[in-house]
Design a protein around this motif. Sequence first.
Motif, PDB file in Angstrom:
ATOM      1  N   ASP A  30      30.244  34.459  37.193  1.00 45.37           N
ATOM      2  CA  ASP A  30      31.339  35.323  36.856  1.00 45.37           C
ATOM      3  C   ASP A  30      32.694  34.677  36.935  1.00 45.37           C
ATOM      4  O   ASP A  30      33.041  34.653  38.184  1.00 45.37           O
ATOM      5  N   ARG A  32      35.680  35.846  36.899  1.00 43.53           N
ATOM      6  CA  ARG A  32      36.733  36.668  37.602  1.00 43.53           C
ATOM      7  C   ARG A  32      36.589  36.681  38.960  1.00 43.53           C
ATOM      8  O   ARG A  32      37.538  36.698  39.750  1.00 43.53           O
ATOM      9  N   LEU A  33      35.468  36.025  39.699  1.00 38.75           N
ATOM     10  CA  LEU A  33      35.487  36.121  41.266  1.00 38.75           C
ATOM     11  C   LEU A  33      36.183  34.850  41.572  1.00 38.75           C
ATOM     12  O   LEU A  33      36.980  34.897  42.744  1.00 38.75           O
ATOM     13  N   ASP A  34      36.151  33.768  40.816  1.00 40.30           N
ATOM     14  CA  ASP A  34      36.935  32.683  41.208  1.00 40.30           C
ATOM     15  C   ASP A  34      38.604  32.955  40.977  1.00 40.30           C
ATOM     16  O   ASP A  34      39.441  32.453  41.512  1.00 40.30           O
ATOM     17  N   ALA A  36      40.003  36.028  41.205  1.00 41.55           N
ATOM     18  CA  ALA A  36      40.258  36.693  42.610  1.00 41.55           C
ATOM     19  C   ALA A  36      40.516  35.892  43.857  1.00 41.55           C
ATOM     20  O   ALA A  36      41.560  36.154  44.215  1.00 41.55           O
ATOM     21  N   ALA A  37      39.463  35.081  43.970  1.00 41.03           N
ATOM     22  CA  ALA A  37      39.765  33.965  44.966  1.00 41.03           C
ATOM     23  C   ALA A  37      40.839  33.363  44.955  1.00 41.03           C
ATOM     24  O   ALA A  37      41.726  33.073  46.224  1.00 41.03           O
ATOM     25  N   ALA A 115      43.607  42.514  39.942  1.00 40.18           N
ATOM     26  CA  ALA A 115      42.031  43.315  40.374  1.00 40.18           C
ATOM     27  C   ALA A 115      41.645  44.569  39.596  1.00 40.18           C
ATOM     28  O   ALA A 115      40.562  44.505  39.034  1.00 40.18           O
ATOM     29  N   SER A 119      38.834  44.422  36.175  1.00 33.96           N
ATOM     30  CA  SER A 119      37.566  44.750  36.945  1.00 33.96           C
ATOM     31  C   SER A 119      36.658  45.009  35.843  1.00 33.96           C
ATOM     32  O   SER A 119      35.494  45.381  36.160  1.00 33.96           O
ATOM     33  N   THR A 145      42.664  30.318  36.926  1.00 31.22           N
ATOM     34  CA  THR A 145      42.103  29.841  38.274  1.00 31.22           C
ATOM     35  C   THR A 145      42.665  28.489  38.396  1.00 31.22           C
ATOM     36  O   THR A 145      43.074  28.265  39.654  1.00 31.22           O
ATOM     37  N   LEU A 169      34.223  26.777  44.279  1.00 32.93           N
ATOM     38  CA  LEU A 169      35.269  27.343  43.459  1.00 32.93           C
ATOM     39  C   LEU A 169      35.825  26.043  42.571  1.00 32.93           C
ATOM     40  O   LEU A 169      36.049  25.906  41.241  1.00 32.93           O
TER      41      LEU A 169
END
Length: 216
Positions: A30, A32-34, A36-37, A115, A119, A145, A169
């Motif tokens: 996903d 979106r995880l990268d 967010a990080a 976030a 979501s 990203t 990432l």
Amino acid sequence: MNETEQLIETTSTDTADASVAAETSVASFDPRLDLAAAVELAGRTLAAVRPEQYDAPTPCEEFDVRRLSSHLVAVVRRISVIGRGEDPFSVPSFADELADGAWAAAWEPGAREVAEVWSDPGILGRRLRLPIGELPGAAAAAVYTHELTVHTWDLARATGQHPAWDPALIERVIGVVRRALPAETRGGRIPFAEVVTVDPDAPAIDRLVAWAGRRP
């Protein structure tokens, strides 16, 4: 338009190539995880900038630390606007209303909004408006990203910081950007310098920024 967005625009007659590159990775991860990080690490790096560093040059030649900090705040705000399906040009490229040193405080609500907006898992397949045109949410996440990671490196290098980079990432970002941004024909409409040669076994962050024309 930032240089990451320009690379997508100038390496394809439309946005299909960028979309395929990003969507290929979505099958197993996903994005979106990268994203967010990358937002979180950029915020930490921005918060550590000291006043005596504001005039320092950065590896991104058009920005000093002050201008890059302002631009980063604008980027995080634009990510939320894009995720809501709104006009990306409603957000200026710089947060010029902020006083020197106010960037970290402005980052916190911006990061919370990213976030919240991102979501919804359905955003990955939704067509979103970027300054370059429409992209699926998955591709937009990959674009930003990359933008945040490279500019976090720029800021860290300019201010003597050593962020804790996530190699996995960065390898995913490299996988997308190498397909979207070929090594050939840099300059002109391709807003990156020539690829800098680094050891194939160099850290992932060094290989990423070298591909973007920075010298690690």
